[in-house]
Design a protein around this motif. Structure first.
Motif, mmCIF file in Angstrom:
data_model
loop_
_atom_site.group_PDB
_atom_site.id
_atom_site.type_symbol
_atom_site.label_atom_id
_atom_site.label_comp_id
_atom_site.label_asym_id
_atom_site.label_seq_id
_atom_site.Cartn_x
_atom_site.Cartn_y
_atom_site.Cartn_z
ATOM 1 N N GLU A 209 0.822 -1.201 0.000
ATOM 2 C CA GLU A 209 0.000 0.000 0.000
ATOM 3 C C GLU A 209 0.865 1.263 0.000
ATOM 4 O O GLU A 209 0.589 2.229 -0.726
ATOM 5 N N VAL A 210 1.922 1.248 0.804
ATOM 6 C CA VAL A 210 2.827 2.396 0.872
ATOM 7 C C VAL A 210 3.612 2.533 -0.424
ATOM 8 O O VAL A 210 3.788 3.634 -0.961
ATOM 9 N N LYS A 211 4.101 1.424 -0.965
ATOM 10 C CA LYS A 211 4.881 1.468 -2.208
ATOM 11 C C LYS A 211 4.057 1.994 -3.376
ATOM 12 O O LYS A 211 4.577 2.695 -4.248
ATOM 13 N N GLN A 212 2.777 1.653 -3.394
ATOM 14 C CA GLN A 212 1.911 2.119 -4.479
ATOM 15 C C GLN A 212 1.554 3.596 -4.335
ATOM 16 O O GLN A 212 1.353 4.292 -5.321
ATOM 17 N N HIS A 213 1.495 4.080 -3.090
ATOM 18 C CA HIS A 213 1.043 5.446 -2.832
ATOM 19 C C HIS A 213 2.135 6.489 -3.082
ATOM 20 O O HIS A 213 1.843 7.593 -3.572
ATOM 21 N N PHE A 214 3.388 6.148 -2.715
ATOM 22 C CA PHE A 214 4.466 7.131 -2.785
ATOM 23 C C PHE A 214 5.359 6.887 -4.005
ATOM 24 O O PHE A 214 5.693 5.750 -4.331
ATOM 25 N N GLY A 215 5.762 7.997 -4.634
ATOM 26 C CA GLY A 215 6.635 7.889 -5.795
ATOM 27 C C GLY A 215 8.099 7.743 -5.434
ATOM 28 O O GLY A 215 8.911 7.317 -6.265
ATOM 29 N N ALA A 216 8.465 8.126 -4.210
ATOM 30 C CA ALA A 216 9.852 8.001 -3.750
ATOM 31 C C ALA A 216 9.846 7.531 -2.303
ATOM 32 O O ALA A 216 9.146 8.102 -1.458
ATOM 33 N N LYS A 237 21.471 9.428 -2.970
ATOM 34 C CA LYS A 237 21.745 8.173 -3.680
ATOM 35 C C LYS A 237 20.465 7.364 -3.881
ATOM 36 O O LYS A 237 20.274 6.729 -4.918
ATOM 37 N N GLN A 238 19.585 7.394 -2.872
ATOM 38 C CA GLN A 238 18.369 6.585 -2.947
ATOM 39 C C GLN A 238 17.346 7.134 -3.930
ATOM 40 O O GLN A 238 16.559 6.367 -4.500
ATOM 41 N N ILE A 239 17.336 8.429 -4.128
ATOM 42 C CA ILE A 239 16.273 9.010 -4.962
ATOM 43 C C ILE A 239 16.736 9.388 -6.358
ATOM 44 O O ILE A 239 15.905 9.688 -7.230
ATOM 45 N N SER A 240 18.035 9.392 -6.603
ATOM 46 C CA SER A 240 18.537 9.818 -7.910
ATOM 47 C C SER A 240 18.551 8.657 -8.884
ATOM 48 O O SER A 240 18.907 7.532 -8.540
ATOM 49 N N ASN A 241 18.208 8.942 -10.114
ATOM 50 C CA ASN A 241 18.244 7.936 -11.175
ATOM 51 C C ASN A 241 19.531 7.994 -11.981
ATOM 52 O O ASN A 241 19.733 7.204 -12.896
ATOM 53 N N LEU A 271 7.978 9.543 0.795
ATOM 54 C CA LEU A 271 7.993 9.148 2.208
ATOM 55 C C LEU A 271 9.443 9.022 2.625
ATOM 56 O O LEU A 271 10.210 8.274 2.018
ATOM 57 N N VAL A 272 9.843 9.772 3.640
ATOM 58 C CA VAL A 272 11.189 9.650 4.181
ATOM 59 C C VAL A 272 11.089 9.089 5.605
ATOM 60 O O VAL A 272 10.349 9.613 6.437
ATOM 61 N N VAL A 273 11.789 7.995 5.849
ATOM 62 C CA VAL A 273 11.821 7.375 7.177
ATOM 63 C C VAL A 273 13.125 7.776 7.851
ATOM 64 O O VAL A 273 14.215 7.526 7.323
ATOM 65 N N LEU A 274 13.004 8.395 9.019
ATOM 66 C CA LEU A 274 14.165 8.726 9.852
ATOM 67 C C LEU A 274 14.128 7.780 11.041
ATOM 68 O O LEU A 274 13.357 7.961 11.982
ATOM 69 N N ASP A 275 14.954 6.756 10.985
ATOM 70 C CA ASP A 275 14.934 5.707 12.007
ATOM 71 C C ASP A 275 15.946 6.009 13.108
ATOM 72 O O ASP A 275 17.069 6.420 12.837
#
Length: 532
Positions: A209-216, A237-241, A271-275
């Motif tokens: 559900e989260v993967k489908q909702h967010f583009g990054a 690094k995670q968001i650049s193509n 969605l950015v997760v700060l763990d």
């Protein structure tokens, strides 16, 4: 831990002693004598280690001497082995002389090695005498430690059971992320250490559900010590193509990296997760030179995990705080039993109802902490003996929270079947906090450190993989990523509470040294690799 040091050295001595070559001559015999005395020394270690952990200062000094003597023995053995290998690769006339005759330099080196072996053997004799004065029990019989079958491959130990008790929280947090207003907002998961914050956040992050909702989707672990530029670069690094980002980012400053993140995220719902956030101003630090995380009014979200409620409430944007509760008694039992009495073992267990009765009492002692329940369950699954379970219950420490967790880790560590596996486990202390560890990297390191024994039935790589599987089954390490094709473990992590215990235990026993904890928070290599 001295047992691990002596055991590792014994493995190296054994490998050298069986390679009787003309080069080693009388030194080979000396090495064999040294091996026998180290084997004799192993008989002291179990009783000595129990006395050391009970606070006997004299025994603690003795254990330190044992460890030092073991590593000195290894240095001598490595010197002899290096000499042999060096001469074997020499070519031509001088190579022939080196292999079949004796050069003066070789004779001098062999003499020095022999003198060193004699010195180490004298030191071992002094240790034997000290042990006898301290009335440490020993047995001259040392059982050979062959590789044990570590059980089924990891794919039979899926970690879905870790979500026991969190189903409602999981659904609530997913709903808060994908629903609600358009403006950028935060959902914070707050709970004490070992309560399952990261596990829950990771499950949410990986949900369809989260993967489908967010583009990054972005995940960064903050921890107690961090550099803003490092976190921002990891996010980029995670968001650049773009290909080969690491080279393009060389030399970029904090503003430039933040600005690039801003421009990319302006075009996406993210969605950015700060763990594992510890400081109240972490969000402000990430946005101090430029607003790296823009509010494009497109339902972007931040998911934050922390042990501190003031951290969760400090972020200056709409925030929903989710206080994660400890598991109740029934959910604690479900999680514990899934680890201690897995389904594939239940059919072979006699008096299962008695184990369940004892297990419920043990689960209650864990105070609803998922990590404690998982570690204790993994530990008990390796010894399905009624008396052993009763002994754990009767000897339960009168401590709470973190100290209770530490006692449990110590129990599980001591229960590991042999010194090779204990050395492998302590070696995780050498990795930085919250580090994602490559399976292939850690196996190669263990092999290079001689933590993996040679066996007739398995290659070193196969044995190392079985060791990782054993530690996963005991819930001392966590699976981070598995192969989509084969289900093999590819990456692992170690919980920061377990890592902290490993660091303290490893430093206390001289297994590794701290390089510069105040500035880097990292520890050094095992002491066998350190000079002097």
């Amino acid at each position: 831990m001295a047992a691990s040091a002596v055991g590792t050295v014994l493995g190296n001595v054994g490998n050298l002693a069986v390679r009787e070559t003309n080069l080693l001559c009388g030194v080979t015999l000396e090495v064999t004598f040294l091996k026998e005395e180290l084997m004799r020394l192993q008989g002291y270690l179990k009783d000595a280690d129990s006395k050391r952990t009970s606070g006997n200062a004299s025994v603690a000094i003795l254990m330190s001497q044992i460890r030092d003597a073991a590593y000195e023995a290894e240095n001598v053995i490595e010197a002899a082995d290096y000499m042999k290998k060096r001469n074997m690769i020499k070519k031509g006339f001088m190579g022939a002389i080196s292999r079949y005759a004796r050069l003066p330099s070789d004779l001098t080196t062999l003499h020095k090695i022999g003198v060193e072996i004699q010195r180490v053997r004298r030191k071992l004799n002094e240790i034997f005498q000290s042990a006898e004065r301290l009335k440490i029990d020993f047995s001259t019989h040392v059982v050979d430690e062959h590789l044990e079958d570590c059980g089924l491959m990891y794919q039979d130990f899926k970690d879905d059971v870790v979500m026991v008790g969190f189903q409602n929280e999981y659904k609530e947090i997913v709903d808060r992320l994908v629903q609600g207003g358009n403006i950028l907002s935060v959902v914070s998961i707050v709970a004490m250490g070992a309560a399952g914050k990261t596990t829950l956040a990771r499950k949410v992050y990986n949900s369809s559900e989260v993967k489908q909702h967010f583009g990054a989707l972005i995940w960064v672990t903050v921890s107690q010590k961090f550099k803003v530029i490092d976190l921002l670069m990891e996010i980029l690094k995670q968001i650049s193509n773009e290909g080969d980002q690491s080279r393009k980012m060389d030399g970029m400053n904090e503003y430039e990296v933040g600005n690039k993140i801003h421009h990319i995220l302006m075009k996406k719902r993210y969605l950015v997760v700060l763990d594992d956030v510890w400081e109240t101003d972490t969000w402000e630090q990430l946005n101090r030179t430029i607003k790296a995380f823009p509010d494009a009014a497109n339902c972007s979200r931040v998911l934050l995990t922390t042990r501190k409620e003031d951290v969760a409430n400090h972020v200056e944007m709409p925030t929903r705080v989710h206080a994660l509760k400890c598991l109740d008694e029934e959910k604690s039992w479900v999680l514990f039993s899934s680890k201690a009495l897995p389904s594939y073992k239940r059919s072979d267990i006699h008096d299962l109802d008695k184990f369940e009765k004892l297990g419920r009492k043990l689960a209650k002692k864990c105070q609803g902490l998922p990590l404690a329940l998982a570690v204790l369950g993994g530990y008990r699954s390796k010894n399905l003996n009624m008396q052993a379970w009763s002994d754990v219950l009767l000897g339960w420490p009168a401590t709470k929270d973190t100290q209770m967790m530490r006692d449990m880790i110590a129990r599980s560590y001591k229960d590991l079947p042999h010194h090779y596996l204990r050395s492998c486990f302590l070696h995780f202390a050498a990795f930085p906090e919250d580090f994602v560890i490559s399976m292939s990297d850690v196996m190669n390191l263990w092999i290079a450190e001689s933590f993996i024994p040679h066996t007739r039935k398995h290659t070193l790589e196969e044995t190392a993989r079985k060791y990782v599987t054993e530690l996963v089954q005991r819930n001392l390490v966590q699976v981070f990523k598995t192969s989509n094709k084969y289900g093999w473990i590819e990456n692992i992590k170690i919980h920061d509470i377990i890592r902290d215990w490993c660091v303290e235990e490893a430093i206390q026993d001289g297994f590794l040294d701290v390089i510069d904890e105040t500035t880097t928070g990292q520890v050094g290599a095992p002491s066998s690799l350190l000079p002097g």
